[in-house]
Design a protein around this motif. Structure first.
Motif, PDB file in Angstrom:
ATOM      1  N   ALA A  17       0.860  -1.191   0.000  1.00 60.05           N
ATOM      2  CA  ALA A  17       0.000   0.000   0.000  1.00 60.05           C
ATOM      3  C   ALA A  17       0.892   1.235   0.000  1.00 60.05           C
ATOM      4  O   ALA A  17       1.916   1.289   0.709  1.00 60.05           O
ATOM      5  CB  ALA A  17      -0.897  -0.007   1.220  1.00 60.05           C
ATOM      6  N   PHE A  18       0.532   2.229  -0.805  1.00 55.14           N
ATOM      7  CA  PHE A  18       1.387   3.403  -0.992  1.00 55.14           C
ATOM      8  C   PHE A  18       0.656   4.631  -0.479  1.00 55.14           C
ATOM      9  O   PHE A  18      -0.407   5.000  -0.984  1.00 55.14           O
ATOM     10  CB  PHE A  18       1.727   3.575  -2.476  1.00 55.14           C
ATOM     11  N   THR A  19       1.234   5.270   0.538  1.00 56.19           N
ATOM     12  CA  THR A  19       0.595   6.410   1.195  1.00 56.19           C
ATOM     13  C   THR A  19       1.472   7.645   1.087  1.00 56.19           C
ATOM     14  O   THR A  19       2.679   7.594   1.340  1.00 56.19           O
ATOM     15  CB  THR A  19       0.324   6.102   2.681  1.00 56.19           C
ATOM     16  N   THR A  24      -3.995   7.097   0.226  1.00 49.61           N
ATOM     17  CA  THR A  24      -3.375   5.784   0.058  1.00 49.61           C
ATOM     18  C   THR A  24      -3.945   5.094  -1.168  1.00 49.61           C
ATOM     19  O   THR A  24      -5.127   5.222  -1.475  1.00 49.61           O
ATOM     20  CB  THR A  24      -3.646   4.904   1.301  1.00 49.61           C
ATOM     21  N   GLN A  25      -3.094   4.348  -1.886  1.00 47.81           N
ATOM     22  CA  GLN A  25      -3.587   3.516  -2.978  1.00 47.81           C
ATOM     23  C   GLN A  25      -2.945   2.140  -2.911  1.00 47.81           C
ATOM     24  O   GLN A  25      -1.817   1.981  -2.444  1.00 47.81           O
ATOM     25  CB  GLN A  25      -3.340   4.162  -4.341  1.00 47.81           C
ATOM     26  N   THR A  26      -3.692   1.139  -3.385  1.00 48.67           N
ATOM     27  CA  THR A  26      -3.200  -0.241  -3.406  1.00 48.67           C
ATOM     28  C   THR A  26      -3.128  -0.788  -4.825  1.00 48.67           C
ATOM     29  O   THR A  26      -2.540  -1.839  -5.052  1.00 48.67           O
ATOM     30  CB  THR A  26      -4.096  -1.157  -2.561  1.00 48.67           C
ATOM     31  N   GLY A 136       6.894   5.047   0.949  1.00 47.84           N
ATOM     32  CA  GLY A 136       5.661   5.737   1.296  1.00 47.84           C
ATOM     33  C   GLY A 136       5.442   5.823   2.797  1.00 47.84           C
ATOM     34  O   GLY A 136       6.085   5.117   3.584  1.00 47.84           O
ATOM     35  N   ASP A 138       3.987   5.207   6.360  1.00 46.46           N
ATOM     36  CA  ASP A 138       3.431   4.026   7.024  1.00 46.46           C
ATOM     37  C   ASP A 138       3.813   4.117   8.491  1.00 46.46           C
ATOM     38  O   ASP A 138       4.410   5.117   8.926  1.00 46.46           O
ATOM     39  CB  ASP A 138       4.000   2.742   6.388  1.00 46.46           C
TER      40      ASP A 138
END
Length: 344
Positions: A17-19, A24-26, A136, A138
């Motif tokens: 997951a990229f935040t 955030t997007q997966t 990202g 986290d």
């Protein structure tokens, strides 16, 4: 000559997951364009739209038929200037959609010449740069684990997303996990000007190379305020979208961060690079989270750059396209493949 065109949508899962500070997007929604000539040469180009700039995969799919009609009506892939002008008249916005067509055309014409794209442009691959690898936002310990994984994979330059109430803790943890890495920081517009100056002063203790987009793009004087007082160089990303933005950020930033998906294509990216140089700015090429259908083309601009952040395909769990090899982050244009090097 007869050109045939088509496109398809790809839903690409991310490795993690990229935040960033905005969300955030997966998965990454990309749209891939194919342009084929009557000799069987196929050019491939990808669109990686960003809702932040008003585009989605659905809007790309909606306008591509009109853009590809332009390509088919001109019916000469080498008429890049004419096609670019006609596409702008047809669809003035939607730069990611126009970019996909631009990349596919460049891939096709370089393949027709049996040359890698950088050679078609006359560039020297020895002048290339390494790409950074992005960490990202986290939980701090998760960011440590991602950093250790990146270092183990051989990446020597890390771009770290911040914009939290624990930014110094994050960068301290990254530096501890990667004592020899070059670290760049990207706030994605998260700070106020005064907050940015304070935070940059603190982050400088961790040997950070530069800070990207510390304040909102809507506050250009805030960017100037930060640049005049911060102890680290400042890169403009969200403040540098189109060619017209480049003169506006001169004096407010040290580095112009261009993205193909923001500016609409490879020819426009080159114009932005040369304009940035004329205004005394260093140049960085960034990306969205993208398939190699577009990242491969971005890699061929490496000889013109000071910095590269073209790791979008490296963040994917899987990609239907191969691209330019990037061992340890080094952009390797020496494969000799014609075109951009993207292939399924």
């Amino acid at each position: 000559m007869t050109l045939s065109t088509s496109f398809e949508r790809l839903s690409l899962p991310l490795e993690h997951a990229f935040t960033i500070s905005r969300g955030t997007q997966t998965t990454a929604e990309n749209v891939v364009v194919r342009i084929e000539d009557d000799a069987g040469n196929v050019g491939v180009g990808g669109a990686a739209p960003s809702e932040h700039y008003g585009e989605t995969a659905a809007t790309v799919e909606a306008v591509l038929p009109d853009l590809l009609d332009v390509v088919e009506s001109v019916d000469d892939p080498h008429a890049l200037g004419r096609i670019e002008r006609e596409m702008r008249k047809t669809v003035n916005r939607n730069p990611a959609a126009r970019c996909a067509v631009s990349i596919a055309l460049h891939d096709l014409v370089a393949k027709r010449a049996d040359l890698p794209l950088y050679r078609y442009w006359g560039l020297d691959p020895a002048d290339g740069v390494e790409t950074s690898f992005t960490i990202g936002i986290d939980a701090t310990e998760v960011m440590r684990e991602k950093t250790e994984e990146a270092v183990e994979a051989g990446y020597r330059t890390l771009k770290v997303k911040v914009g939290t109430d624990r930014d110094e803790e994050i960068i301290g943890t990254i530096r501890d996990a990667a004592p020899d890495a070059t670290i760049r920081v990207d706030a994605n517009q998260a700070w106020s000007p005064r907050e940015a100056v304070r935070k940059i002063d603190a982050l400088a203790d961790y040997n950070v190379e530069f800070v990207e987009q510390p304040v909102p793009a809507e506050n250009p004087e805030g960017m100037r305020f930060v640049r005049e007082r911060a102890v680290l160089p400042i890169a403009a990303d969200e403040s540098c979208v189109t060619l017209e933005d480049v003169p506006r950020i001169a004096g407010k930033a040290d580095i112009a961060n261009l993205k193909l998906m923001k500016c609409g294509g490879l020819r426009e990216a080159m114009r932005m690079i040369h304009t940035a140089r004329a205004h005394g700015l260093e140049v960085m090429l960034g990306c969205m989270i993208e398939s190699n259908a577009s990242i491969a083309a971005a890699c061929h601009l490496a000889p013109l750059l000071d910095y590269a952040d073209v790791d979008g395909s490296l963040l994917l769990a899987e990609d239907e396209y191969e691209g330019v090899p990037m061992p340890n982050g080094r952009i390797d244009l020496g494969t000799g493949r014609p075109g951009t090097g993207a292939r399924r």
